[in-house]
Design an enzyme around this catalytic site. Structure first.
Site, PDB file in Angstrom:
ATOM      1  CG  MET A  29       2.299   2.278   7.820  1.00 45.91           C
ATOM      2  SD  MET A  29       1.558   1.940   9.417  1.00 45.91           S
ATOM      3  CE  MET A  29       2.606   0.618  10.002  1.00 45.91           C
ATOM      4  CB  ALA A  31      10.697   2.564   8.502  1.00 40.75           C
ATOM      5  CG  LEU A  32      10.234   3.832   2.365  1.00 41.54           C
ATOM      6  CD1 LEU A  32      10.325   4.700   1.112  1.00 41.54           C
ATOM      7  CD2 LEU A  32       8.898   3.108   2.404  1.00 41.54           C
ATOM      8  CG  HIS A  33      12.075  -2.865   4.127  1.00 47.86           C
ATOM      9  ND1 HIS A  33      11.412  -3.575   3.149  1.00 47.86           N
ATOM     10  CD2 HIS A  33      11.252  -2.854   5.205  1.00 47.86           C
ATOM     11  CE1 HIS A  33      10.250  -3.987   3.612  1.00 47.86           C
ATOM     12  NE2 HIS A  33      10.110  -3.555   4.856  1.00 47.86           N
ATOM     13  CG  HIS A  36       8.600  -0.407   1.919  1.00 49.84           C
ATOM     14  ND1 HIS A  36       9.415  -0.491   3.029  1.00 49.84           N
ATOM     15  CD2 HIS A  36       7.329  -0.521   2.376  1.00 49.84           C
ATOM     16  CE1 HIS A  36       8.678  -0.635   4.106  1.00 49.84           C
ATOM     17  NE2 HIS A  36       7.404  -0.668   3.740  1.00 49.84           N
ATOM     18  CE  LYS A 148       6.640  -8.167   6.691  1.00 51.63           C
ATOM     19  NZ  LYS A 148       6.009  -8.260   7.999  1.00 51.63           N
ATOM     20  CG  LEU A 187      13.848  -7.397   3.271  1.00 45.65           C
ATOM     21  CD1 LEU A 187      14.230  -6.288   2.293  1.00 45.65           C
ATOM     22  CD2 LEU A 187      14.986  -7.634   4.233  1.00 45.65           C
ATOM     23  CB  SER A 188       9.543  -6.675   8.712  1.00 41.90           C
ATOM     24  OG  SER A 188       8.788  -5.925   9.651  1.00 41.90           O
TER      25      SER A 188
HETATM   26  O1  PAF Z   1       1.374  -2.378   5.221  1.00 41.23           O
HETATM   27  C1  PAF Z   1       1.448  -1.219   5.662  1.00 41.23           C
HETATM   28  O2  PAF Z   1       2.511  -0.595   5.701  1.00 41.23           O
HETATM   29  C2  PAF Z   1       0.193  -0.555   6.209  1.00 41.23           C
HETATM   30  O3  PAF Z   1      -0.609  -1.452   6.873  1.00 41.23           O
HETATM   31  C3  PAF Z   1      -0.598   0.225   5.141  1.00 41.23           C
HETATM   32  C4  PAF Z   1      -1.138  -0.712   4.071  1.00 41.23           C
HETATM   33  C5  PAF Z   1       0.273   1.280   4.518  1.00 41.23           C
HETATM   34  C6  PAF Z   1      -1.806   0.923   5.795  1.00 41.23           C
HETATM   35  O4  PAF Z   1      -1.398   1.807   6.789  1.00 41.23           O
END
Ligand code: PAF
Length: 282
Positions: A29, A31-33, A36, A148, A187-188
């Protein structure tokens, strides 16, 4: 890296990639960290080309949740992915994903119930629906998800088995270990919501979980350990605890059938308005 935002250009770009080798999908989704990026690096080990999707999926947010304020930073994310050697950034709009008249939902019963499924009704239906769509759009050989979100990973694997998916096959749905800050906090993207004081207090979560796991391993009674864990979180700055439970790592069943080797501790707790989740092996 090619950025595509609608389906025909995606299909054309994928046809060219597929002629050149295998494809891994990393659904996100945004907002990469570093968590990801760990998925992307693992994906690069497992396939010739990596496709990353960024889509803030409205169907997995409850009415009072953080859909409107969820962090969006496509330009920065795009630079990070380009630097990691990603081939395609798939960034559909909500209208492309759910056109007018859209009417189909996927619901994986059993494994979606309990834990986050209880605290966030409908959340995993939204996740399953969008992930199945992403799988169909990209048809990857392999797909990677962070551990996570352990329950999410279990739900997606169950869906792939139940629906006999082949792109990817359930066995090609790979979980990647949680990346943590130096103080243990997982991380989130939601960590961005934490004020500095809250951020410091948030490290109580992994610390209290480690203490609980040590107590469980020492043979302390589970209910007392989990009660102390909740108490530690509340005195450590958390406002409430959604759940603190030990479950089977594979089935997420509460009954461990005497096989404590597969026991896993799952916690969700709120600090200010922010809900944090974590899980660790017992
Ligand atoms: O984990 C996430 O970022 C979301 O739940 C996903 C798997 C991209 C589905 O929208």
């Amino acid at each position: 890296m090619q950025t595509v935002t609608s389906l025909d250009p995606l299909r054309n770009a994928l046809t060219a990639l597929r002629a050149d080798g295998s494809i891994a999908l990393v659904p996100t989704m945004g907002a990469l960290h570093e968590g990801h990026l760990a998925l992307v690096r693992e994906a690069r080990q497992r396939a010739r080309h990596v496709v990353v999707s960024i889509f803030v999926n409205p169907r997995q947010f409850g009415v009072n949740e953080d859909l409107s304020r969820y962090p969006r930073q496509l330009e920065r994310d795009s630079e990070l992915l380009d630097a990691e050697g990603v081939s395609i950034l798939w960034a559909p709009t909500a209208e492309v994903m759910y056109p007018i008249g859209y009417g189909t939902g996927v619901s994986v019963s059993g494994i979606s119930d309990g834990l986050c499924g209880t605290a966030r009704p409908g959340h995993f239906d939204g996740v399953s629906t969008v992930v199945l769509k992403l799988f169909n759009q990209v048809q990857p050989d392999v797909a990677l998800f962070g551990e996570k979100d352990w329950q999410q990973l279990a739900v997606i694997r169950r869906m792939a088995r139940d629906l006999d998916l082949t792109a990817p096959h359930a066995d090609a749905i790979i979980g990647v270990a949680t990346v943590r800050e130096a103080d243990g906090l997982a991380l989130s993207s939601r960590n961005a919501y934490l004020a500095p004081g809250q951020r410091a207090q948030a490290a109580t979560l992994p610390r209290a979980m480690d203490a609980a796991i040590a107590a469980l391993r020492a043979g302390d009674e589970q209910q007392a350990v989990l009660a102390k864990l909740s108490h530690d979180l509340l005195t450590g700055g958390f406002a409430s605890v959604d759940y603190a439970e030990v479950r089977d790592a594979g089935s997420l069943s509460t009954s461990l059938k005497g096989n404590d080797n597969h026991a896993r501790l799952f916690v969700a707790a709120r600090i200010g308005g922010t809900r944090l989740i974590d899980n660790k092996p017992v």
